[in-house]
Design a protein around this motif. Structure first.
Motif, PDB file in Angstrom:
ATOM      1  N   UNK A 146      30.603  43.361  44.656  1.00 54.04           N
ATOM      2  CA  UNK A 146      31.998  42.952  44.665  1.00 54.04           C
ATOM      3  C   UNK A 146      32.454  42.601  43.256  1.00 54.04           C
ATOM      4  N   UNK A 147      32.866  43.618  42.510  1.00 56.27           N
ATOM      5  CA  UNK A 147      33.466  43.382  41.200  1.00 56.27           C
ATOM      6  C   UNK A 147      34.262  44.608  40.780  1.00 56.27           C
TER       7      UNK A 147
ATOM      8  N   UNK B 136      31.916  53.827  46.555  1.00 56.06           N
ATOM      9  CA  UNK B 136      31.055  52.740  47.025  1.00 56.06           C
ATOM     10  C   UNK B 136      31.868  51.642  47.702  1.00 56.06           C
ATOM     11  N   UNK B 137      33.087  51.396  47.181  1.00 59.87           N
ATOM     12  CA  UNK B 137      33.958  50.397  47.798  1.00 59.87           C
ATOM     13  C   UNK B 137      34.333  50.811  49.214  1.00 59.87           C
TER      14      UNK B 137
ATOM     15  N   UNK C 181      38.935  42.924  48.798  1.00 60.13           N
ATOM     16  CA  UNK C 181      39.952  43.452  47.897  1.00 60.13           C
ATOM     17  C   UNK C 181      41.348  42.965  48.284  1.00 60.13           C
ATOM     18  N   UNK C 182      41.612  42.868  49.586  1.00 60.84           N
ATOM     19  CA  UNK C 182      42.926  42.440  50.074  1.00 60.84           C
ATOM     20  C   UNK C 182      43.281  41.050  49.556  1.00 60.84           C
ATOM     21  N   UNK C 183      42.278  40.209  49.350  1.00 55.57           N
ATOM     22  CA  UNK C 183      42.511  38.819  48.952  1.00 55.57           C
ATOM     23  C   UNK C 183      42.612  38.623  47.435  1.00 55.57           C
TER      24      UNK C 183
ATOM     25  N   UNK D 212      44.423  42.339  39.449  1.00 58.00           N
ATOM     26  CA  UNK D 212      43.111  42.951  39.663  1.00 58.00           C
ATOM     27  C   UNK D 212      43.259  44.220  40.492  1.00 58.00           C
ATOM     28  N   UNK D 213      44.058  44.161  41.551  1.00 55.96           N
ATOM     29  CA  UNK D 213      44.245  45.319  42.421  1.00 55.96           C
ATOM     30  C   UNK D 213      44.867  46.485  41.654  1.00 55.96           C
TER      31      UNK D 213
END
Length: 357
Positions: free
Chosen positions: A228-229, A236-237, A301-303, A308-309
């Motif tokens: 998670x980065x 992969x995500x 990712x949603x949070x 970042x998104x």
């Protein structure tokens, strides 16, 4: 069985960080051998170039090895290439076999079970039979690198002569300068290649050892665990959290790309017990935390912050994502490759029209 204080997924993720440091040590050792052989070659090359007549330099610029002096240069480059193809694979194999044994034992211990003494050479042979990271093979990676490196050196020599460079300038172009820690030389490209290949191949060996251990312990299903980065790739995500039968021939085989950090972890029906605990994440340096170990990349990712998104998806894909019509999975084709914006537009003209793209 792992408990809440020492969950299986936490143990595996922490172990991956340890393996990264261990791989760094192995890279350093192999680079020492590469540098030693290359420094000897460059020193001899400089001496041989100094002995050439003008007519011989012209012949060398056209790859014509017509004299004893020129044939000696060709022989030097051949021997240097051969030494890399021999020394580097031998050194890598020793550490790779030891890694395979350690990884098999570690995974069994993490699961609270024991297995027969793992055969490191057998695991290593299996890993060598399977392509990884887009088709790379362990038996070919150093030979391909050595051939490419030799070709770059030959090009540098020919190009340097044609441009009227001195012998010192030519060898400096190959080796680099001490002032810049030799990072400006052609050979530094090969150092980067060795770093990438070794880390990726060791990940391939680790994953092979994991899967053999899981099969030996009767594990039936596997769950994808990505990191998670921001460095995690789109494929992969999208795979993170997916569950596959261990014998499914169509499941992804990690590493799927160079420096891939994604692994499989065992999956059981009582997942809350198996994966109790927390999963670390990193948004950017100095901004990290933990989420439930059962949180997938897509859920995480949603949070995350809008910045970042947008950085991870890119401006145009972020607009599609924000609009609500596209999730992470939709940006990939059935083979897991990232759609170009042109391909996405062709697939969904209406959505793009609404967004003015």
């Amino acid at each position: 069985m792992a408990n809440k204080d020492d969950s299986l997924i936490n143990a595996i993720i922490q172990h991956q960080a340890y393996l990264h440091r261990l791989s760094s040590h192995e890279v350093i050792e192999l680079l020492k051998k590469f540098n030693r052989e290359s420094n000897v070659m460059v020193a001899k090359l400089r001496d041989l170039l100094d002995e050439l007549s003008e007519s011989e330099r012209i012949a060398l610029s056209g790859a014509r090895y017509t004299t004893a002096n020129l044939r000696e240069i060709k022989s030097l480059l051949n021997e240097w290439q051969s030494s890399m193809m021999l020394i580097l694979p031998e050194a890598f194999a020793v550490s790779a076999i030891a890694l395979a044994v350690y990884e098999a034992n570690h995974q069994a211990k993490t699961l609270g079970q024991t297995i027969k003494a793992p055969q490191g050479e057998s695991i290593f042979k299996q890993a060598k039979r399977k392509p990884f990271a887009g088709g790379m093979l362990i038996d070919q990676m150093f030979s391909d690198m050595a051939e490419t490196t030799r070709r770059r050196v030959e090009y540098a020599i020919r190009d340097g002569i044609s441009q009227g460079q001195t012998n010192q300038q030519i060898t400096q172009r190959i080796k680099g300068t001490a002032k810049l820690n030799y990072e400006d030389g052609i050979l530094n490209q090969s150092r980067h290649s060795i770093d990438m290949m070794v880390r990726t191949a060791r990940s391939h060996i680790s994953n092979t050892a994991y899967e053999e251990t899981y099969k030996a312990l009767g594990v039936k299903k596997l769950k994808v665990s990505a990191t998670l980065d921001s460095r995690t790739c789109k494929f992969c995500a999208s795979e993170d959290g997916n569950i596959y039968d261990i014998d499914d021939p169509n499941r992804p085989h990690f590493p799927v790309h160079p420096r891939n950090r994604t692994v499989y972890v065992p999956y059981v029906e009582n997942e809350d017990e198996m994966f109790a605990g927390k999963r670390p994440f990193v948004v950017k340096p100095g901004e990290a935390g933990q989420v439930s170990a059962n949180t997938s990349f897509k859920e995480w990712f949603v949070t995350q912050h809008e910045d970042f998104q947008r950085e991870w998806l890119g401006k145009k894909r972020y607009e599609l994502y924000k609009n609500g019509d596209y999730n992470i999975d939709k940006f990939l084709d059935p083979d897991g490759k990232l759609y170009t914006l042109k391909e996405l537009k062709r697939l969904d003209e209406e959505t793009f029209k609404e967004l003015g793209l």
